[in-house]
Design a protein around this motif. Sequence first.
Motif, PDB file in Angstrom:
ATOM      1  N   UNK A   1      -8.389   7.275  -9.141  1.00 17.49           N
ATOM      2  CA  UNK A   1      -7.535   7.434  -8.142  1.00 17.49           C
ATOM      3  C   UNK A   1      -8.153   7.656  -6.776  1.00 17.49           C
ATOM      4  N   UNK A   2      -9.509   7.907  -6.526  1.00 12.81           N
ATOM      5  CA  UNK A   2     -10.163   7.836  -5.322  1.00 12.81           C
ATOM      6  C   UNK A   2     -10.092   6.577  -4.782  1.00 12.81           C
ATOM      7  N   UNK A   3     -10.577   5.558  -5.893  1.00 15.10           N
ATOM      8  CA  UNK A   3     -10.662   4.263  -5.315  1.00 15.10           C
ATOM      9  C   UNK A   3      -9.393   3.698  -4.906  1.00 15.10           C
ATOM     10  N   UNK A   4      -8.268   4.002  -5.639  1.00 11.82           N
ATOM     11  CA  UNK A   4      -6.889   3.674  -5.238  1.00 11.82           C
ATOM     12  C   UNK A   4      -6.425   4.124  -3.943  1.00 11.82           C
ATOM     13  N   UNK A   5      -7.045   5.323  -3.629  1.00  7.77           N
ATOM     14  CA  UNK A   5      -6.639   5.935  -2.186  1.00  7.77           C
ATOM     15  C   UNK A   5      -7.489   5.198  -1.212  1.00  7.77           C
ATOM     16  N   UNK A   6      -8.562   4.820  -1.461  1.00  6.74           N
ATOM     17  CA  UNK A   6      -9.503   4.095  -0.569  1.00  6.74           C
ATOM     18  C   UNK A   6      -8.839   2.672  -0.210  1.00  6.74           C
ATOM     19  N   UNK A   7      -8.494   2.121  -1.244  1.00  6.88           N
ATOM     20  CA  UNK A   7      -8.065   0.744  -1.005  1.00  6.88           C
ATOM     21  C   UNK A   7      -6.534   0.626  -0.229  1.00  6.88           C
ATOM     22  N   UNK A   8      -5.894   1.804  -0.672  1.00  2.08           N
ATOM     23  CA  UNK A   8      -4.308   1.777  -0.085  1.00  2.08           C
ATOM     24  C   UNK A   8      -4.446   2.244   1.498  1.00  2.08           C
ATOM     25  N   UNK A   9      -5.403   3.136   1.754  1.00  3.10           N
ATOM     26  CA  UNK A   9      -5.789   3.595   3.455  1.00  3.10           C
ATOM     27  C   UNK A   9      -6.080   2.316   3.817  1.00  3.10           C
ATOM     28  N   UNK A  10      -7.165   1.750   3.351  1.00  2.91           N
ATOM     29  CA  UNK A  10      -7.528   0.746   4.094  1.00  2.91           C
ATOM     30  C   UNK A  10      -6.482  -0.590   4.454  1.00  2.91           C
ATOM     31  N   UNK A  11      -5.922  -0.817   3.467  1.00  4.36           N
ATOM     32  CA  UNK A  11      -4.705  -1.897   3.645  1.00  4.36           C
ATOM     33  C   UNK A  11      -3.617  -1.439   4.299  1.00  4.36           C
TER      34      UNK A  11
ATOM     35  N   UNK B   1       0.371  -8.855  -3.383  1.00  4.29           N
ATOM     36  CA  UNK B   1      -0.534  -7.865  -2.745  1.00  4.29           C
ATOM     37  C   UNK B   1      -0.317  -6.544  -3.577  1.00  4.29           C
ATOM     38  N   UNK B   2       0.651  -6.359  -4.157  1.00  2.00           N
ATOM     39  CA  UNK B   2       1.207  -5.181  -5.292  1.00  2.00           C
ATOM     40  C   UNK B   2       0.034  -5.185  -6.147  1.00  2.00           C
ATOM     41  N   UNK B   3      -0.222  -6.515  -6.841  1.00  2.84           N
ATOM     42  CA  UNK B   3      -0.835  -6.734  -7.954  1.00  2.84           C
ATOM     43  C   UNK B   3      -2.442  -6.556  -7.598  1.00  2.84           C
ATOM     44  N   UNK B   4      -2.765  -6.993  -6.449  1.00  3.02           N
ATOM     45  CA  UNK B   4      -4.005  -6.900  -5.818  1.00  3.02           C
ATOM     46  C   UNK B   4      -4.535  -5.529  -5.634  1.00  3.02           C
ATOM     47  N   UNK B   5      -3.487  -4.551  -5.299  1.00  2.00           N
ATOM     48  CA  UNK B   5      -3.717  -3.093  -5.166  1.00  2.00           C
ATOM     49  C   UNK B   5      -4.073  -2.430  -6.337  1.00  2.00           C
ATOM     50  N   UNK B   6      -3.647  -3.114  -7.528  1.00  2.00           N
ATOM     51  CA  UNK B   6      -3.911  -2.493  -8.891  1.00  2.00           C
ATOM     52  C   UNK B   6      -5.216  -3.129  -9.166  1.00  2.00           C
ATOM     53  N   UNK B   7      -5.545  -4.219  -8.948  1.00  3.27           N
ATOM     54  CA  UNK B   7      -6.810  -4.882  -9.467  1.00  3.27           C
ATOM     55  C   UNK B   7      -7.985  -4.463  -8.947  1.00  3.27           C
TER      56      UNK B   7
ATOM     57  N   UNK C   1       0.695  -1.483  -0.078  1.00  4.20           N
ATOM     58  CA  UNK C   1       0.020   0.015  -0.141  1.00  4.20           C
ATOM     59  C   UNK C   1       0.813   1.281  -0.009  1.00  4.20           C
ATOM     60  N   UNK C   2       1.901   1.327   0.630  1.00  3.12           N
ATOM     61  CA  UNK C   2       2.908   2.488   0.714  1.00  3.12           C
ATOM     62  C   UNK C   2       3.763   2.642  -0.484  1.00  3.12           C
ATOM     63  N   UNK C   3       4.255   1.551  -1.078  1.00  3.88           N
ATOM     64  CA  UNK C   3       4.910   1.611  -2.259  1.00  3.88           C
ATOM     65  C   UNK C   3       4.257   1.363  -3.646  1.00  3.88           C
ATOM     66  N   UNK C   4       3.384   0.495  -3.416  1.00  2.92           N
ATOM     67  CA  UNK C   4       2.652   0.265  -4.719  1.00  2.92           C
ATOM     68  C   UNK C   4       1.559   1.010  -5.236  1.00  2.92           C
TER      69      UNK C   4
ATOM     70  N   UNK D   1       2.206   3.455  -8.271  1.00  6.52           N
ATOM     71  CA  UNK D   1       2.099   2.648  -9.537  1.00  6.52           C
ATOM     72  C   UNK D   1       0.647   2.104  -9.821  1.00  6.52           C
ATOM     73  N   UNK D   2      -0.164   1.778  -8.705  1.00  6.53           N
ATOM     74  CA  UNK D   2      -1.646   1.641  -8.892  1.00  6.53           C
ATOM     75  C   UNK D   2      -2.221   2.430  -9.433  1.00  6.53           C
TER      76      UNK D   2
END
Length: 418
Positions: free
Chosen positions: A353-363, A109-115, A58-61, A64-65
């Motif tokens: 972008x918002x949904x990426x931030x949502x999942x990154x923050x959650x994880x 996990x990185x690929x899942x964050x993109x999916x 979540x921090x590094x990926x 990229x996501x």
Amino acid sequence: MGLKDRLNRRDFRLLIVGQAVSSFGDWMGTLALMYFVLEISGSTTAVGGVLVLRLLPSALGAPLAARVVTRWRRRSVMLKSDLIRAGMAVTLPLLPFLWWVYFWAFLIEVVGLIFLPARDAAVPFLIEDDEDEHDTSTLEVANGITMATSYGMIPVGAGAFGLILWASNQAGWEGHWRYVVVFWLNALTYLVSYVAVRAIPDLGPGPHERRAAEKETETQRGFFAALRLPTVRGVIPAVAVIALGLGALFSLGVVFVRNVLGAGAVGFGALVVLFGVGALIGLLLVHRKGWDLLSQIRTGTVVQGVVIALMGGLASPAWSFIGAVLFGAGATSALVGGITYLQERLGGGDRNLALTAFHATLRFGLALAALLSGAAADLLDGADATPFGMAPAQFVLTMSGLVVLAGTLLVREPRGAR
């Protein structure tokens, strides 16, 4: 077109079936990963390292996501993600070395964050017509169904993993090879998701989303741009405190049930199942509520905080079992409300972008909270401290609930939200 007709659309149904199967495999794989690490290391600290794998992607990926989901078509992102994760899941258990397992688990996990952002951004496209305005009730029910494919699979995946482990013990299988079956089944579920997504002709973006995206400059499309959107700032605090509650329970649950409640492994399994039941109840209730989305988010988060605080403070098996249901319902309704709020208020690249931030923050929040709460309990235990007469895990759980309650004050309608 009515609600039932929209939700019965073939393409949306294919997405849901594929995600249900894939989530089932993910939960089996998550439990197998923890047991596998313990098997090859014999260290509970190494098992705690699994939580770091949830934090670092979540921090590094996330940057990229954000770039991937705003530049590639969603169908392509999801198909490639499923194939890559399938290959990684096959590779992960082949060598019983900790560094090897950590490496592949991290990449999955990185690929899942993109999916995930690509999937969530596709849901409105599948159930809405281009000429229609956003239908909040339809979108919220669709999000609830999508989330059910994840939370609803918790007890099913946990039960399947337990059954496979029991069967392997009965057959006399020893060593890391008994976990290979689970990871390879997980890989197969990614391929089922791939087949389902491949059968969907298009997942967007639609014409109205493309028009919105064309108006955005490159400087607006970075990950941190999402955190500057007023709409995102209104939801992210709730996501963070929800992650805090989930992370604390994830880290302390086994110890709390075993040492404080005295319920053992069977009791912990029952709590996991009841959490899944509560999540499904929350999904059934979300479209019947009589308040707006932000009120729904606040209410669900407050319920979560109260349940955690009382679970730790009372240390009652009966309340813990009841609380698991309430916790699942509260957390799910708040998360569904958050996703729907972002989808309803945003479009085009901003939505992705918002949904990426949502999942990154959650994880990120879940992993960080799990690490901090586990470390706090270990420190108290090492010092033989019993604050207010509470066991370390009990005290930390109670304080986590109070922090969640305090965090709900940050959830408010942002100025300038669109």
